[in-house]
Design a protein around this motif. Structure first.
Motif, PDB file in Angstrom:
ATOM      1  N   LEU A 130       0.844  -1.192   0.000  1.00 14.42           N
ATOM      2  CA  LEU A 130       0.000   0.000   0.000  1.00 14.42           C
ATOM      3  C   LEU A 130       0.878   1.240   0.000  1.00 14.42           C
ATOM      4  CD1 LEU A 130      -2.556  -1.038   2.775  1.00 14.42           C
ATOM      5  CD2 LEU A 130      -2.751  -1.369   0.305  1.00 14.42           C
ATOM      6  N   GLU A 131       0.404   2.308  -0.659  1.00  9.39           N
ATOM      7  CA  GLU A 131       1.144   3.556  -0.734  1.00  9.39           C
ATOM      8  C   GLU A 131       0.217   4.726  -0.437  1.00  9.39           C
ATOM      9  OE1 GLU A 131       3.884   5.908  -3.949  1.00  9.39           O
ATOM     10  OE2 GLU A 131       2.012   5.032  -4.662  1.00  9.39           O
ATOM     11  N   ALA A 132       0.740   5.691   0.312  1.00 10.00           N
ATOM     12  CA  ALA A 132       0.035   6.957   0.549  1.00 10.00           C
ATOM     13  C   ALA A 132       1.000   8.096   0.254  1.00 10.00           C
ATOM     14  CB  ALA A 132      -0.449   7.046   1.988  1.00 10.00           C
ATOM     15  N   GLU A 133       0.497   9.134  -0.394  1.00  7.63           N
ATOM     16  CA  GLU A 133       1.267  10.350  -0.667  1.00  7.63           C
ATOM     17  C   GLU A 133       0.416  11.547  -0.246  1.00  7.63           C
ATOM     18  OE1 GLU A 133       2.418  10.610  -4.768  1.00  7.63           O
ATOM     19  OE2 GLU A 133       3.398   8.651  -4.736  1.00  7.63           O
ATOM     20  N   PHE A 134       1.067  12.517   0.422  1.00  6.10           N
ATOM     21  CA  PHE A 134       0.347  13.710   0.863  1.00  6.10           C
ATOM     22  C   PHE A 134       1.336  14.850   1.074  1.00  6.10           C
ATOM     23  CE2 PHE A 134       0.960  10.527   4.082  1.00  6.10           C
ATOM     24  CZ  PHE A 134       1.635  11.187   5.101  1.00  6.10           C
ATOM     25  N   LEU A 135       0.833  16.080   1.013  1.00  2.15           N
ATOM     26  CA  LEU A 135       1.685  17.266   1.067  1.00  2.15           C
ATOM     27  C   LEU A 135       2.152  17.636   2.465  1.00  2.15           C
ATOM     28  CD1 LEU A 135       0.092  19.722  -1.509  1.00  2.15           C
ATOM     29  CD2 LEU A 135       2.427  18.861  -1.480  1.00  2.15           C
ATOM     30  N   LYS A 136       1.223  17.686   3.410  1.00  6.58           N
ATOM     31  CA  LYS A 136       1.545  18.142   4.760  1.00  6.58           C
ATOM     32  C   LYS A 136       1.391  17.000   5.746  1.00  6.58           C
ATOM     33  CE  LYS A 136      -1.537  21.190   4.469  1.00  6.58           C
ATOM     34  NZ  LYS A 136      -2.598  22.072   4.481  1.00  6.58           N
ATOM     35  N   LEU A 137       2.154  17.056   6.834  1.00  8.11           N
ATOM     36  CA  LEU A 137       2.160  15.975   7.815  1.00  8.11           C
ATOM     37  C   LEU A 137       0.782  15.702   8.422  1.00  8.11           C
ATOM     38  CD1 LEU A 137       5.518  16.729   9.634  1.00  8.11           C
ATOM     39  CD2 LEU A 137       4.973  14.725   8.225  1.00  8.11           C
ATOM     40  N   ASP A 138      -0.066  16.724   8.468  1.00  6.68           N
ATOM     41  CA  ASP A 138      -1.387  16.518   9.068  1.00  6.68           C
ATOM     42  C   ASP A 138      -2.483  16.292   8.023  1.00  6.68           C
ATOM     43  OD1 ASP A 138      -1.357  19.109   8.109  1.00  6.68           O
ATOM     44  OD2 ASP A 138      -2.248  20.003   9.907  1.00  6.68           O
ATOM     45  N   ASP A 139      -2.111  16.153   6.755  1.00 10.03           N
ATOM     46  CA  ASP A 139      -3.100  15.837   5.715  1.00 10.03           C
ATOM     47  C   ASP A 139      -3.679  14.448   5.954  1.00 10.03           C
ATOM     48  OD1 ASP A 139      -2.828  18.203   4.333  1.00 10.03           O
ATOM     49  OD2 ASP A 139      -1.604  17.365   2.715  1.00 10.03           O
ATOM     50  N   PRO A 140      -4.896  14.202   5.475  1.00 10.80           N
ATOM     51  CA  PRO A 140      -5.466  12.857   5.590  1.00 10.80           C
ATOM     52  C   PRO A 140      -4.603  11.845   4.834  1.00 10.80           C
ATOM     53  CG  PRO A 140      -7.133  14.430   4.852  1.00 10.80           C
ATOM     54  CD  PRO A 140      -5.813  15.144   4.825  1.00 10.80           C
ATOM     55  N   ILE A 141      -4.528  10.650   5.396  1.00 14.59           N
ATOM     56  CA  ILE A 141      -3.811   9.558   4.744  1.00 14.59           C
ATOM     57  C   ILE A 141      -4.819   8.746   3.944  1.00 14.59           C
ATOM     58  CG2 ILE A 141      -2.522   7.410   5.101  1.00 14.59           C
ATOM     59  CD1 ILE A 141      -1.389   8.650   7.658  1.00 14.59           C
ATOM     60  N   GLU A 142      -4.510   8.510   2.686  1.00 17.47           N
ATOM     61  CA  GLU A 142      -5.332   7.654   1.827  1.00 17.47           C
ATOM     62  C   GLU A 142      -4.401   6.672   1.134  1.00 17.47           C
ATOM     63  OE1 GLU A 142      -8.041   9.653  -0.792  1.00 17.47           O
ATOM     64  OE2 GLU A 142      -8.290  11.304   0.626  1.00 17.47           O
ATOM     65  N   PHE A 143      -4.552   5.400   1.456  1.00 19.08           N
ATOM     66  CA  PHE A 143      -3.708   4.388   0.838  1.00 19.08           C
ATOM     67  C   PHE A 143      -4.308   3.909  -0.472  1.00 19.08           C
ATOM     68  CE2 PHE A 143      -2.079   3.653   5.202  1.00 19.08           C
ATOM     69  CZ  PHE A 143      -0.723   3.768   4.911  1.00 19.08           C
ATOM     70  N   GLU A 144      -3.417   3.627  -1.420  1.00 23.53           N
ATOM     71  CA  GLU A 144      -3.787   2.974  -2.669  1.00 23.53           C
ATOM     72  C   GLU A 144      -3.053   1.648  -2.721  1.00 23.53           C
ATOM     73  OE1 GLU A 144      -3.151   5.299  -6.153  1.00 23.53           O
ATOM     74  OE2 GLU A 144      -4.094   7.077  -5.291  1.00 23.53           O
ATOM     75  N   ILE A 145      -3.652   0.686  -3.384  1.00 23.76           N
ATOM     76  CA  ILE A 145      -3.011  -0.610  -3.551  1.00 23.76           C
ATOM     77  C   ILE A 145      -1.989  -0.493  -4.680  1.00 23.76           C
ATOM     78  CG2 ILE A 145      -3.355  -3.022  -4.218  1.00 23.76           C
ATOM     79  CD1 ILE A 145      -6.204  -2.760  -3.015  1.00 23.76           C
ATOM     80  N   LEU A 146      -0.733  -0.769  -4.363  1.00 22.93           N
ATOM     81  CA  LEU A 146       0.313  -0.803  -5.387  1.00 22.93           C
ATOM     82  C   LEU A 146       0.326  -2.174  -6.069  1.00 22.93           C
ATOM     83  CD1 LEU A 146       3.472   0.909  -3.859  1.00 22.93           C
ATOM     84  CD2 LEU A 146       1.990   1.749  -5.660  1.00 22.93           C
ATOM     85  N   SER A 147       0.262  -3.225  -5.251  1.00 21.44           N
ATOM     86  CA  SER A 147       0.314  -4.578  -5.814  1.00 21.44           C
ATOM     87  C   SER A 147      -0.084  -5.595  -4.762  1.00 21.44           C
ATOM     88  CB  SER A 147       1.742  -4.901  -6.300  1.00 21.44           C
ATOM     89  OG  SER A 147       2.632  -4.941  -5.216  1.00 21.44           O
ATOM     90  N   HIS A 148      -0.452  -6.780  -5.255  1.00 21.14           N
ATOM     91  CA  HIS A 148      -0.578  -7.947  -4.382  1.00 21.14           C
ATOM     92  C   HIS A 148       0.031  -9.129  -5.131  1.00 21.14           C
ATOM     93  CE1 HIS A 148      -4.622  -8.540  -6.460  1.00 21.14           C
ATOM     94  NE2 HIS A 148      -4.051  -9.703  -6.629  1.00 21.14           N
ATOM     95  N   ASP A 149       0.663 -10.007  -4.359  1.00 23.05           N
ATOM     96  CA  ASP A 149       1.346 -11.118  -4.983  1.00 23.05           C
ATOM     97  C   ASP A 149       1.481 -12.298  -4.029  1.00 23.05           C
ATOM     98  OD1 ASP A 149       3.259 -10.151  -3.253  1.00 23.05           O
ATOM     99  OD2 ASP A 149       4.705  -9.628  -4.776  1.00 23.05           O
ATOM    100  N   VAL A 150       1.889 -13.413  -4.576  1.00 21.39           N
ATOM    101  CA  VAL A 150       2.102 -14.628  -3.790  1.00 21.39           C
ATOM    102  C   VAL A 150       3.351 -14.453  -2.941  1.00 21.39           C
ATOM    103  CG1 VAL A 150       2.614 -17.092  -3.924  1.00 21.39           C
ATOM    104  CG2 VAL A 150       1.077 -16.042  -5.593  1.00 21.39           C
ATOM    105  N   ILE A 151       3.271 -14.879  -1.686  1.00 23.06           N
ATOM    106  CA  ILE A 151       4.465 -14.880  -0.828  1.00 23.06           C
ATOM    107  C   ILE A 151       5.067 -16.270  -0.884  1.00 23.06           C
ATOM    108  CG2 ILE A 151       5.335 -14.728   1.514  1.00 23.06           C
ATOM    109  CD1 ILE A 151       3.326 -12.624   2.100  1.00 23.06           C
TER     110      ILE A 151
END
Length: 160
Positions: free
Chosen positions: A139-160
């Motif tokens: 999962l990845e989240a990107e945001f401008l300011k430290l107190d901005d809301p966090i929203e994760f996006e799925i980067l990938s899923h795979d077999v372990i």
């Protein structure tokens, strides 16, 4: 199990502490993604199918965080990612024939710096009568300011 923590060069101790203090929020968001996308059979977003990977019947609903990375990502006005290399910002991409590098100075007005959090989750499954690692979920989240809301996006899923 404690996750491995990676801090990008340049991230300050204060920034790391501020991001790490939001751990419960991050875990709650990750659990929502796991439920909505992999476990809830009534979800329209479900990526887990019977008879394919990941198989909803194999997932136990348990997970652990293997790695967490706190850092920055630099993006231009077209939202293309740049990384610091050799004291400059570089965007590397393939044009169909060869790899191309585009360079900008660190103080370029074309670039916006975002905080970036990467979570690497390990979901467990039971395919052989015992619970073991089954699937990796990044999962990845990107945001401008430290107190901005966090929203994760799925980067990938795979077999372990």
């Amino acid at each position: 199990m404690k996750p491995r923590i990676d801090l990008d060069d340049g991230i300050t101790r204060e920034e790391h502490q501020s991001l790490a203090s939001r751990w419960d929020e991050m875990i709650s968001l990750a659990e929502e993604i796991i439920w909505r996308n992999y476990l809830d059979p009534n979800s329209g977003d479900i990526m887990s199918q019977v008879g394919s990977f990941p198989d909803i019947r194999s997932l136990t609903g348990n997970y652990y965080v293997g790695d967490v990375s706190y850092g920055y990502v630099y993006r231009d006005k077209k939202h293309r990612p740049y990384h610091i290399k050799e004291g400059r910002l570089r965007h590397k991409h393939h044009n169909g024939k060869e790899w191309i590098s585009e360079w900008l100075p660190l103080d370029s007005p074309e670039i916006t710096r975002y905080y970036q959090i990467l979570l690497s989750l390990h979901l467990t499954g039971d395919e052989s009568g015992k619970e073991e690692d089954y699937m990796g979920l990044d999962l990845e989240a990107e945001f401008l300011k430290l107190d901005d809301p966090i929203e994760f996006e799925i980067l990938s899923h795979d077999v372990i």
